[in-house]
Design a protein around this motif. Structure first.
Motif, mmCIF file in Angstrom:
data_model
loop_
_atom_site.group_PDB
_atom_site.id
_atom_site.type_symbol
_atom_site.label_atom_id
_atom_site.label_comp_id
_atom_site.label_asym_id
_atom_site.label_seq_id
_atom_site.Cartn_x
_atom_site.Cartn_y
_atom_site.Cartn_z
ATOM 1 N N ARG A 111 0.732 -1.344 -0.043
ATOM 2 C CA ARG A 111 -0.065 0.093 0.083
ATOM 3 C C ARG A 111 0.951 1.227 0.021
ATOM 4 N NH1 ARG A 111 -2.928 1.404 4.209
ATOM 5 N NH2 ARG A 111 -2.577 -0.519 5.376
ATOM 6 N N LEU B 145 0.531 11.815 2.780
ATOM 7 C CA LEU B 145 -0.480 10.680 3.143
ATOM 8 C C LEU B 145 0.001 9.881 4.483
ATOM 9 C CD1 LEU B 145 -1.620 10.021 -0.312
ATOM 10 C CD2 LEU B 145 -2.976 11.131 1.444
ATOM 11 N N GLY B 146 1.185 10.529 4.975
ATOM 12 C CA GLY B 146 1.575 9.624 6.154
ATOM 13 C C GLY B 146 2.671 8.708 5.971
ATOM 14 N N ARG C 128 2.100 9.112 10.408
ATOM 15 C CA ARG C 128 0.794 8.663 10.076
ATOM 16 C C ARG C 128 0.084 9.773 11.134
ATOM 17 N NH1 ARG C 128 -0.267 3.535 8.742
ATOM 18 N NH2 ARG C 128 -1.772 3.104 10.301
ATOM 19 N N HIS D 188 -4.992 5.831 4.116
ATOM 20 C CA HIS D 188 -3.652 5.239 4.417
ATOM 21 C C HIS D 188 -3.413 5.361 5.823
ATOM 22 C CE1 HIS D 188 0.124 3.478 3.863
ATOM 23 N NE2 HIS D 188 0.710 4.347 4.443
ATOM 24 N N PRO D 189 -3.297 6.684 6.644
ATOM 25 C CA PRO D 189 -2.652 6.672 7.724
ATOM 26 C C PRO D 189 -3.680 6.177 8.885
ATOM 27 C CG PRO D 189 -3.578 8.991 6.730
ATOM 28 C CD PRO D 189 -3.467 7.912 5.752
ATOM 29 N N ILE E 210 -5.165 2.984 8.357
ATOM 30 C CA ILE E 210 -5.321 1.737 7.906
ATOM 31 C C ILE E 210 -4.021 1.012 8.291
ATOM 32 C CG2 ILE E 210 -5.801 -0.476 6.546
ATOM 33 C CD1 ILE E 210 -7.268 1.871 4.615
ATOM 34 N N GLY E 211 -3.842 -0.165 9.427
ATOM 35 C CA GLY E 211 -2.595 -0.780 9.767
ATOM 36 C C GLY E 211 -1.975 -1.568 8.437
ATOM 37 N N ARG E 212 -0.760 -1.901 8.804
ATOM 38 C CA ARG E 212 -0.006 -2.376 7.943
ATOM 39 C C ARG E 212 -0.446 -3.855 7.334
ATOM 40 N NH1 ARG E 212 3.691 -1.101 5.320
ATOM 41 N NH2 ARG E 212 4.339 0.625 6.883
ATOM 42 N N LEU E 213 -0.974 -4.492 8.384
ATOM 43 C CA LEU E 213 -1.442 -5.863 8.123
ATOM 44 C C LEU E 213 -3.059 -5.715 7.991
ATOM 45 C CD1 LEU E 213 0.657 -8.090 10.860
ATOM 46 C CD2 LEU E 213 0.880 -7.831 8.245
ATOM 47 N N ALA E 214 -3.698 -4.571 8.109
ATOM 48 C CA ALA E 214 -5.064 -4.501 8.088
ATOM 49 C C ALA E 214 -5.565 -4.020 6.642
ATOM 50 C CB ALA E 214 -5.796 -3.555 8.784
ATOM 51 N N GLU F 19 -8.763 -2.155 4.295
ATOM 52 C CA GLU F 19 -9.731 -1.120 4.486
ATOM 53 C C GLU F 19 -11.108 -1.743 4.904
ATOM 54 O OE1 GLU F 19 -9.628 -0.869 -0.155
ATOM 55 O OE2 GLU F 19 -8.092 -0.840 1.413
#
Lengths: 316, 418
Positions: free
Chosen positions: A200, A215-216, B73, B103-104, B106-110, B112
Motif C-alpha cells: 500500500r 499521506l503519512g 501517520r 492510508h494513515p 489503516i494498519g500495515r496488516l489490515a 480497508e
C-alpha cells in the motif's frame, strides 16, 4: 481494483504448479509417468537433477519479478529492473569475490552486499532534486554495470577460471543447481513477503514523494527498506543463477495491464508470472539448446520489449 | 488553543534563505490566505507546515502540540494537503486515489473496512466526484482531478487543510466551484491556502497573510491587507482597490500602466464627473501629463480615480454646492494648465459653475471629449449647460471622440484657435 484481478491470481498459481510438473517431466531424457517405474534412474533424474532446478528457477524468477516491480514503483519509473540498474551486476561481482577469494564461502551474503552497494550507488548517482529521471537512471545503471562486469571478468580471468564460468555470471544459468541451492534461495520468499507488507505504501509512493509524505508515509525510511529488500532478493537470485536479465522488467508491465497498478495485487501476480516465465525459459534451454545460458533466452524476448517500451515512451 | 501556530520560523535551501522570522496563527474554522509575489516563500511556508521542508529554527504547533513530535501517520491524520496538480504515473482509478487518503488510518496488516469505504464515499459526494468512482485518473478533466485530490484530502479527516494554489491551473468556473466546496467545509476544518489571484483571496478568505521578501509584510482581514498602498509596495504595480459591488470585499483592478512620456512637462486640467473622466485621467496620467481635476464631489467615481492616481483634485463634500473657495482653487488649476479637457459629464445646478468658469479662459485650448457620440452630455439645467457649451464651441473649443485623437491633440500643443 479490476474484476479480472481475482481470477488472475488463482489462475497464475495453478499455471505455476502445472508448469513445475511439466518442466520436471521435460528434458533431454523424456520421462513419461510409465517410465518412472521401468527406468531405474528415472526417479534420480527427476528428484536430484530436475526438481531442484525447476524450483530454483521458480524462486529466482519470482525474486527478479518482485524486485523489478518494487523498483519501478519506488523509482516511479517503468524502465527500472534489477538487471538494467546494476543490482544484478553488483550481486554477480559480490558472488565472484566470494568464489575467488574465499572458495565460495558466504556466496549469497557477498552477492547481497554487492547487489545492495550497486543499487544504492545508482540511486544516489541518478537522483536529482528528489527525482530520478529515466535517462540518468538508465545511463548510470549501464555505466555501473559495465564497470562491475569488467571487474568480475578481471577477477575470474586472473584467477584462471574458464570462460564458461565468467559467462555464467554475466548471462545467468541454472545448470549446476542442487537442493543446497534451493535452500540458499528460500530466503527469497521471506524477502518477497517483506516487500508485500509495503504494497500500500508503494502505491502511494508511486504518485510522488511529497504526496506520499502528506499521506503519512515515511518516504525516506520506506525507500531504504525497499531498496534493501529488493537488493536482498535480487542478490540471492544472482548467487543461485547468475545475472538473468529482463524478467524484472517485462513481468510487472504485463501484469499491470492485467491486474492494474495496485501493488497489493501486482506483487503476487508478478511473483507468480516471473516464476512461470523463468521455469519455461529454463526448460526451453535445457531441452532444446543443449543448456545454453538462460539469460540468452530472456534477453532474446526481453530486449525487443525494452526497445518497444522506450519507443512508446518517446511518443508520449 | 489555536489549530495552527507558527512561531518565529526560518527556512533555507542550502545557503539561500527562503523564510525569515515568520510568526502567525490560524483560528479554528477560518480560511487563512497566504498571498505575495513569486519567490516570496508562500509555497515553502506551506511545505514547512506539512513538514515536507525542514526548518532552521522556530516552532510550529498544531493544537498546541509541537509538529516535530507527531509521527508520519499521526501528522497525516491532522493535516491534509491539496497540491497544485500532480502527474500520476500509473493508471489508478478515482476510488483508488481517494482511498489512499485513508492510508494513515489503516494498519500495515489490515485492509480497508466498511467505515473507510463510507468515509471515501462521503468525501467524493462532498466534492461532487461520486459519479467518477471507477474512472481512470487519466481519463478525467483537470477540474475533476483537482476535486478528486480534495476528496482524498477529506478522506484523511484532517483538522487542517493546506492548499497550494489548488485552483490556479483551472478556468474561472472550476476555480469558483472548488473554492465554494472549500468554503462549505470551514467551521469543521481550518484551511490555510496559498492564493495567486488576489480577488479570489479577498472573496474567500477570512484573513490574509501577505509575504514580501521572505517576511510577513501584513496580516489581517482582506480590507486591512489589500490596500492600495500595500499592493503598490509589494507588487510594484498601480491598481484600483474598490469594494466589490455585491460583497463589499476589496476588489482589485490592475492598471496596465504604460509610460509613453508624450505629455512630459505639460499640464492638463480635466473637468469631469459621474465616472466619465476616469479613463481620461488614467490615460493622461500614464502618458506623463501633469493632470489636475475638479471640481468634484468626494463620492464621485472620478474623485476616487484621481485619489488612486494621486492627482490633485478640487473637491466638495456630497450634496454641496460649489463654494467660492473651491472655485478659486479651480481657477488656480486652470491658470496653470496648458490645456483643458471637458468630459461628457452629467450637469446639474450643483456643478454648472465648472462650465461657466471656462468662459473666462478664452485663450486656453479647450477640448470637449465624449467617449461615445450617441451618449451626449446629460443636461439637468434646463438648457443652460448646453448654452454654455455652444458658447465654448463658437469660441473654438474642439469636439473629440477618440482617446487617441485626444492624446494626439494634447501632445501636439493644440492651440484651439485658428
Amino acid at each position: 481494483m479490476r474484476r479480472t484481478a481475482f481470477i488472475t491470481i488463482p489462475a497464475l498459481a495453478c499455471t505455476l504448479l502445472v508448469s513445475v510438473a511439466c518442466a520436471a517431466a521435460l528434458g533431454p531424457t523424456g520421462i513419461s509417468p510409465g517410465s518412472l517405474l521401468s527406468l531405474p534412474n528415472a526417479w534420480t533424474i527427476i528428484w536430484d537433477v530436475r526438481l531442484p532446478r525447476v524450483i530454483a528457477a521458480a524462486l529466482v524468477g519470482c525474486a527478479l519479478a518482485v524486485a523489478g516491480t518494487a523498483m519501478q514503483g519506488l523509482f516511479r519509473n517503468p524502465m527500472a529492473d534489477p538487471h538494467i540498474i546494476g543490482t544484478s551486476s553488483g550481486g554477480a561481482l559480490g558472488a565472484t569475490i566470494a568464489i575467488v577469494l574465499f572458495a565460495g564461502a558466504g556466496r549469497p551474503v557477498f552477492a547481497f552486499a554487492g547487489a545492495m552497494a550497486a543499487t544504492f550507488a545508482v540511486y544516489f548517482i541518478s537522483r536529482k532534486r528528489g527525482k530520478i529521471p529515466v535517462e540518468t537512471l538508465l545511463l548510470s545503471g549501464i555505466a555501473l554495470s559495465t564497470l562491475l562486469a569488467a571487474l568480475l571478468s578481471f577477477l575470474m580471468y586472473t584467477a584462471g577460471r574458464s570462460l564458461h564460468q565468467i559467462m555464467f555470471w554475466l548471462m545467468g544459468g541454472l545448470w549446476n543447481v542442487s537442493w543446497d541451492d534451493v535452500i540458499v534461495a528460500l530466503p527469497i520468499l521471506v524477502g518477497c513477503a517483506g516487500i508485500y507488507l509495503f504494497a500500500r505504501d508503494v502505491n502511494i509512493l508511486s504518485l510522488s514523494e511529497e504526496d506520499a509524505t502528506h499521506l503519512g508515509v515515511n518516504v525516506e525510511g520506506l525507500k531504504r527498506i525497499l531498496l534493501v529488500l529488493s537488493a536482498l532478493v535480487a542478490g540471492i537470485a544472482v548467487a543461485v543463477a547468475g545475472s538473468i536479465g529482463f524478467i524484472g522488467l517485462i513481468t510487472p508491465h504485463v501484469m499491470r495491464l492485467i491486474v492494474g497498478p495496485d501493488h497489493r495485487l501486482l506483487f503476487p501476480a508478478a511473483a507468480l508470472a516471473g516464476a512461470i516465465l523463468l521455469v519455461w525459459s529454463d526448460t526451453l534451454t535445457r531441452t532444446f539448446t543443449n543448456d545454453m545460458p538462460v539469460g540468452i533466452i530472456t534477453a532474446c524476448f526481453g530486449a525487443p520489449f525494452f526497445i518497444y517500451l522506450l519507443r512508446s515512451r518517446m511518443k508520449t | 488553543m489555536k489549530p495552527v501556530e507558527i512561531i518565529d520560523i526560518d527556512v533555507s535551501y542550502g545557503a539561500k534563505k527562503i523564510l525569515e522570522a515568520i510568526t502567525f496563527h490560524a483560528d479554528a474554522g477560518e480560511i487563512l490566505g497566504i498571498i505575495g509575489p513569486n519567490g516570496s516563500g508562500k509555497t515553502t511556508l506551506l511545505k514547512a507546515m506539512s513538514r515536507v521542508v525542514a526548518r532552521d529554527s522556530g516552532e510550529i504547533r498544531l493544537d498546541s502540540r509541537n509538529l516535530d513530535t507527531l509521527g508520519y501517520r499521526e501528522l497525516a491524520r491532522q493535516v491534509a494537503v491539496v497540491p497544485q496538480d500532480i502527474s500520476i504515473g500509473f493508471d489508478y482509478t478515482v476510488r483508488d486515489i481517494v482511498m489512499m487518503g485513508r492510508h494513515p488510518y489503516i494498519g500495515r496488516l489490515a485492509s480497508e473496512t466498511l467505515r473507510d469505504v463510507e468515509i471515501c464515499d462521503h468525501a467524493m459526494h462532498l466534492t461532487n466526484v461520486a459519479h467518477l468512482t471507477g474512472m481512470s485518473i487519466h481519463d478525467i478533466s483537470g477540474g475533476e482531478r483537482q476535486r478528486v485530490l480534495i476528496a482524498r484530502a477529506l478522506a484523511q479527516e484532517p483538522k487542517i487543510l493546506l492548499l497550494d494554489e489548488a485552483t490556479s491551473n483551472l478556468d474561472v468556473s472550476h476555480q469558483v466551484e472548488i473554492l465554494n466546496i472549500i468554503r462549505d467545509l470551514t467551521g469543521k476544518i481550518t484551511v490555510v491556502s496559498v492564493f495567486h489571484d488576489l480577488n479570489l483571496a479577498a472573496y474567500y478568505c477570512d484573513r490574509l497573510l501577505l509575504l514580501k521578501d521572505r517576511k510577513v509584510y501584513a496580516t489581517g482581514t482582506p480590507e486591512e491587507v489589500l490596500t492600495y498602498e500595500n499592493i503598490r509596495e509589494i507588487f510594484q504595480m498601480e491598481t484600483l482597490v474598490k469594494p466589490h459591488p455585491l460583497t463589499g470585499r476589496p476588489y482589485i483592478l490592475p492598471v496596465y500602466t504604460h509610460q509613453s512620456g508624450v505629455g512630459t512637462n505639460r499640464r492638463v486640467h480635466v473637468v469631469c464627473g459621474g465616472g466619465t473622466g476616469s479613463d481620461i485621467l488614467q490615460l493622461l496620467h500614464a502618458a506623463g501629463f501633469t493632470v489636475t481635476c475638479g471640481i468634484l464631489n468626494v463620492l464621485d467615481t472620478d474623485y476616487g480615480t484621481a485619489m488612486h492616481l494621486g492627482l490633485p483634485c478640487v473637491a466638495e463634500p456630497p450634496f454641496h454646492g460649489i463654494t467660492p473657495e473651491s472655485l478659486s482653487g479651480l481657477r488656480e488649476c486652470l491658470d496653470d494648465a496648458d490645456a483643458i479637457v471637458v468630459t461628457a459629464m452629467p450637469i446639474g445646478r450643483g456643478n454648472l459653475d465648472n462650465l461657466r468658469v471656462l468662459l473666462d479662459y478664452r485663450t486656453k485650448p479647450i477640448i470637449l471629449y465624449s467617449r461615445n457620440s450617441n451618449s451626449p452630455m446629460e443636461d439637468y439645467t434646463g438648457g443652460e449647460a448646453a448654452a454654455v457649451l455652444a458658447d465654448l464651441e463658437t469660441r473654438g473649443a474642439l469636439r473629440v471622440e477618440e482617446a487617441e485623437e485626444l492624446l494626439a491633440r494634447l501632445s501636439q500643443g493644440y492651440s484651439g484657435r485658428s
